[in-house]
Write a protein that holds these residues in place. Structure first.
Motif, PDB file in Angstrom:
ATOM      1  N   THR A 175      47.945  42.543  35.258  1.00 29.29           N
ATOM      2  CA  THR A 175      48.948  42.814  34.232  1.00 29.29           C
ATOM      3  C   THR A 175      48.301  43.660  33.139  1.00 29.29           C
ATOM      4  O   THR A 175      47.101  43.525  32.865  1.00 29.29           O
ATOM      5  CB  THR A 175      49.528  41.518  33.628  1.00 29.29           C
ATOM      6  N   VAL A 220      47.199  45.035  29.634  1.00 21.37           N
ATOM      7  CA  VAL A 220      46.869  44.565  28.290  1.00 21.37           C
ATOM      8  C   VAL A 220      46.752  45.811  27.419  1.00 21.37           C
ATOM      9  O   VAL A 220      45.849  46.637  27.615  1.00 21.37           O
ATOM     10  CB  VAL A 220      45.535  43.777  28.277  1.00 21.37           C
ATOM     11  N   SER A 221      47.678  45.973  26.480  1.00 21.24           N
ATOM     12  CA  SER A 221      47.716  47.206  25.687  1.00 21.24           C
ATOM     13  C   SER A 221      46.880  47.140  24.420  1.00 21.24           C
ATOM     14  O   SER A 221      46.470  48.177  23.896  1.00 21.24           O
ATOM     15  CB  SER A 221      49.156  47.556  25.327  1.00 21.24           C
ATOM     16  N   SER A 222      46.635  45.930  23.924  1.00 19.30           N
ATOM     17  CA  SER A 222      45.853  45.842  22.688  1.00 19.30           C
ATOM     18  C   SER A 222      45.109  44.515  22.605  1.00 19.30           C
ATOM     19  O   SER A 222      45.486  43.534  23.244  1.00 19.30           O
ATOM     20  CB  SER A 222      46.751  46.004  21.455  1.00 19.30           C
ATOM     21  N   PHE A 223      44.053  44.518  21.818  1.00 21.69           N
ATOM     22  CA  PHE A 223      43.257  43.329  21.544  1.00 21.69           C
ATOM     23  C   PHE A 223      42.699  43.557  20.141  1.00 21.69           C
ATOM     24  O   PHE A 223      41.855  44.423  19.937  1.00 21.69           O
ATOM     25  CB  PHE A 223      42.154  43.178  22.580  1.00 21.69           C
ATOM     26  N   THR A 282      41.128  47.072  16.095  1.00 20.86           N
ATOM     27  CA  THR A 282      40.878  46.879  17.524  1.00 20.86           C
ATOM     28  C   THR A 282      39.490  46.284  17.739  1.00 20.86           C
ATOM     29  O   THR A 282      38.523  46.694  17.095  1.00 20.86           O
ATOM     30  CB  THR A 282      40.996  48.224  18.263  1.00 20.86           C
ATOM     31  N   PRO A 299      42.634  49.745  26.545  1.00 17.46           N
ATOM     32  CA  PRO A 299      43.751  49.184  27.308  1.00 17.46           C
ATOM     33  C   PRO A 299      43.501  49.286  28.813  1.00 17.46           C
ATOM     34  O   PRO A 299      42.865  50.229  29.288  1.00 17.46           O
ATOM     35  CB  PRO A 299      44.940  50.061  26.898  1.00 17.46           C
ATOM     36  N   TYR A 324      44.339  47.012  32.925  1.00 17.77           N
ATOM     37  CA  TYR A 324      44.897  45.903  33.694  1.00 17.77           C
ATOM     38  C   TYR A 324      43.890  44.765  33.791  1.00 17.77           C
ATOM     39  O   TYR A 324      42.725  44.980  34.095  1.00 17.77           O
ATOM     40  CB  TYR A 324      45.255  46.366  35.112  1.00 17.77           C
ATOM     41  N   SER A 325      44.383  43.552  33.555  1.00 17.59           N
ATOM     42  CA  SER A 325      43.573  42.348  33.599  1.00 17.59           C
ATOM     43  C   SER A 325      44.065  41.437  34.722  1.00 17.59           C
ATOM     44  O   SER A 325      45.259  41.409  35.026  1.00 17.59           O
ATOM     45  CB  SER A 325      43.696  41.621  32.259  1.00 17.59           C
ATOM     46  N   ASP A 352      45.464  38.271  36.549  1.00 13.31           N
ATOM     47  CA  ASP A 352      46.444  37.314  36.062  1.00 13.31           C
ATOM     48  C   ASP A 352      47.008  36.532  37.247  1.00 13.31           C
ATOM     49  O   ASP A 352      46.783  36.868  38.408  1.00 13.31           O
ATOM     50  CB  ASP A 352      47.572  38.059  35.337  1.00 13.31           C
ATOM     51  N   LEU A 359      38.498  45.159  32.411  1.00 10.85           N
ATOM     52  CA  LEU A 359      39.825  45.755  32.552  1.00 10.85           C
ATOM     53  C   LEU A 359      39.767  46.990  33.441  1.00 10.85           C
ATOM     54  O   LEU A 359      38.771  47.719  33.453  1.00 10.85           O
ATOM     55  CB  LEU A 359      40.386  46.134  31.183  1.00 10.85           C
TER      56      LEU A 359
END
Length: 114
Positions: free
Chosen positions: A36, A38-41, A48, A54, A56-57, A59, A106
């Motif tokens: 899925t 992940v657009s931000s952290f 940031t 950004p 895919y992680s 899931d 990611l």
């Protein structure tokens, strides 16, 4: 659900996918291995997190009732996974899973430049 076979993975991305799959624990019985986006952290102050990009992680997703926006990717030499492409998938293109952020495990998925 679309089945995608015109996709491959870099050696490092395949290693990350393999590691994620080995560590995969479904949240609910019957859940499938998925990626899925992940657009931000961000930090509490809104900046940031250092090193984040950004991507895919890994899931856990229930395969039941997924709409047509989801796809089953079957990259050669890497584990298959469910994911939701962030662009219109084309059968006549080649796609690549690569590393987006090594520090966070990611991945990126996109067309191969010709």
């Amino acid at each position: 659900m679309q089945r995608i076979t015109n996709i491959s993975a870099t050696a490092r991305a395949a290693e990350i996918l393999d590691r994620h799959l080995v560590l995969f624990t479904p949240r609910t019985i019957g859940d499938a291995f998925a990626l899925t986006f992940v657009s931000s952290f961000v930090e509490p102050d809104g900046t940031t997190v250092v090193g984040f990009r950004p991507g895919y992680s890994a899931d856990s997703v229930s395969p039941h009732g997924l709409n047509a926006m989801w796809a089953l990717a079957q990259p050669e030499g890497a584990p298959e996974f469910l994911f939701m492409p962030k662009f219109e998938w084309r059968d006549d293109e080649l796609y690549l899973v690569d590393v987006a952020s090594e520090a966070f495990g990611l991945l990126s998925i996109g067309p191969v430049s010709r």
